[in-house]
Scaffold this active site. Structure first.
Site, mmCIF file in Angstrom:
data_model
loop_
_atom_site.group_PDB
_atom_site.id
_atom_site.type_symbol
_atom_site.label_atom_id
_atom_site.label_comp_id
_atom_site.label_asym_id
_atom_site.label_seq_id
_atom_site.Cartn_x
_atom_site.Cartn_y
_atom_site.Cartn_z
ATOM 1 N N GLN A 95 0.808 -1.215 0.000
ATOM 2 C CA GLN A 95 0.000 0.000 0.000
ATOM 3 C C GLN A 95 0.840 1.262 0.000
ATOM 4 O O GLN A 95 2.059 1.224 0.153
ATOM 5 C CB GLN A 95 -0.899 -0.007 1.244
ATOM 6 C CG GLN A 95 -0.125 -0.187 2.551
ATOM 7 C CD GLN A 95 -1.039 -0.344 3.761
ATOM 8 O OE1 GLN A 95 -1.154 0.573 4.573
ATOM 9 N NE2 GLN A 95 -1.705 -1.487 3.880
ATOM 10 N N GLU A 115 3.330 8.017 8.668
ATOM 11 C CA GLU A 115 3.275 7.078 9.782
ATOM 12 C C GLU A 115 4.672 6.603 10.130
ATOM 13 O O GLU A 115 5.607 6.767 9.335
ATOM 14 C CB GLU A 115 2.367 5.884 9.445
ATOM 15 C CG GLU A 115 2.874 5.022 8.312
ATOM 16 C CD GLU A 115 1.843 3.952 7.886
ATOM 17 O OE1 GLU A 115 0.645 4.251 7.835
ATOM 18 O OE2 GLU A 115 2.263 2.821 7.608
ATOM 19 N N HIS A 172 4.749 0.459 0.933
ATOM 20 C CA HIS A 172 5.120 -0.273 2.148
ATOM 21 C C HIS A 172 4.134 -1.395 2.451
ATOM 22 O O HIS A 172 2.999 -1.380 1.973
ATOM 23 C CB HIS A 172 5.209 0.674 3.350
ATOM 24 C CG HIS A 172 3.911 1.334 3.696
ATOM 25 N ND1 HIS A 172 3.463 2.465 3.058
ATOM 26 C CD2 HIS A 172 2.951 1.023 4.599
ATOM 27 C CE1 HIS A 172 2.306 2.823 3.562
ATOM 28 N NE2 HIS A 172 1.952 1.963 4.496
ATOM 29 N N ARG A 192 -4.531 0.710 -1.745
ATOM 30 C CA ARG A 192 -4.059 -0.664 -1.829
ATOM 31 C C ARG A 192 -3.591 -0.954 -3.261
ATOM 32 O O ARG A 192 -4.356 -0.799 -4.206
ATOM 33 C CB ARG A 192 -5.222 -1.584 -1.448
ATOM 34 C CG ARG A 192 -4.836 -2.738 -0.581
ATOM 35 C CD ARG A 192 -6.061 -3.528 -0.146
ATOM 36 N NE ARG A 192 -6.646 -3.059 1.095
ATOM 37 C CZ ARG A 192 -7.936 -2.808 1.283
ATOM 38 N NH1 ARG A 192 -8.806 -2.957 0.302
ATOM 39 N NH2 ARG A 192 -8.368 -2.410 2.458
HETATM 40 ZN ZN ZN Z 1 0.367 2.203 5.950
#
Ligand code: ZN
Length: 318
Positions: A95, A115, A172, A192
């Site tokens: 994704q 993130e 990732h 995705r």
């Molecule tokens: Zn992620």
């Protein structure tokens, strides 16, 4: 206010999830496929609830909306951070996430998603996907169209205690056998790219190929990890990352007590190992809490490992 805001997590079942969080943290998980614990969250898709104290039973989003003074009168429209524990029994999809600008335009004003991952535990041979090998967008488009995933993605081994920052546009995937603490922008937008042809309730999960190609950075730029360790009395404080959206640190105390200044306007904590007290209130592995504005300093006692995060708005406003 000088009161610890403990959070009651929200759990999410995922096709790739497991049951490790029950044994590891004593959580009452909803089933055998529990993939995510939204530990500190005010996101509408999993709004945490304050447990105990003055605001017992309030959702974090309501507390943030109605008592902004507890959050340094932050000008951020929504509570900006989201802390999760992820139990990957199977591979997550490959994704990518958009940045703020792309998400705002294409995802109804949502935040983008930067993130970062702290590896809480993993199998001896565990790996993770970060980055890709396409030279440019055309190359990327071709490799995706021809299902050349092995060639496209960049896989690396991981170990307990590793840390990775994942900027928007980075391909990732968390892989099987990994338990992660994730600190991220409060966003639920995932594109995705590939889901291994798996089925959920008899159907493949939706893919977002065009949006993925839009946001993937080509060629992949490797993140320079720069973690700094400093000794605060008896404790070790390791800065894992500082980026425009958050600073993440790990605090390790191996017995005795130590006083700390709070950081940022308010500070998020997750106890990842051990037990002890914070200002004489018992805390243990699996607890998640916020120290609100007005909580200038605090004393930790015991044998404890904590991940903590905060935003830097205070500094910017000055
Ligand atoms: Zn992620």
């Amino acid at each position: 206010m000088k009161e610890i805001l403990f959070l009651k997590p929200v759990f999410k079942q995922m096709i790739w999830g497991g049951n490790r969080m029950a044994a590891e943290y004593g959580y009452d998980i909803p089933g055998e496929n529990t993939g995510e614990c939204w530990a500190i969250s005010a996101h509408k898709n999993g709004d945490g609830v304050i447990a105990g104290g003055t605001y017992d039973g309030w959702n974090l989003s309501r507390l943030y909306a109605e008592h902004r003074e507890l959050f340094g009168n932050s000008t951020e429209e929504v509570f900006p951070l989201l802390v999760k524990i992820i139990d990957a029994k199977a591979d997550l999809s490959i994704q990518v996430h958009p940045d703020d600008t792309y998400a705002k335009e294409n995802e109804n004003g949502s935040l983008g998603k930067t993130e970062c991952w702290y590896i809480l535990d993993c199998d001896a041979d565990a790996t993770i996907v970060i980055g890709h090998n396409a030279k440019n967008k055309e190359d990327l488009r071709q490799m995706i169209a021809q299902d050349r995933w092995e060639e496209l993605i960049s896989v690396r081994p991981i170990h307990k205690g590793d840390f990775f920052q994942i900027d928007p546009g980075t391909v990732h995937a968390i892989k099987a056998g990994t338990l992660i603490l994730e600190t991220q922008q409060s966003s639920d937008v995932t594109y995705r790219l590939y889901d291994y042809g798996r089925l959920q309730n008899g159907k493949p999960r939706e893919l977002h190929i065009e949006k993925s190609i839009d946001v993937i950075g080509c060629p992949h730029k490797e993140q320079q990890e720069s973690s700094a360790v400093c000794q605060v009395g008896k404790a070790k404080v390791q800065t894992m990352v500082t980026c425009p959206f958050y600073t993440v640190e790990k605090i390790t105390l191996t017995g005795g007590n130590q006083r700390f200044q709070t950081e940022g306007d308010y500070q998020l904590f997750s106890v990842i190992d051990g037990e002890g007290t914070l200002d004489d209130v018992a805390i243990k592995k699996g607890d998640h809490f916020i120290l609100p504005s007005g909580y200038d300093n605090y004393c930790l006692e015991g044998t404890l490992e904590l991940m903590t995060s905060y935003t830097r708005e205070k500094e910017e406003v000055k």
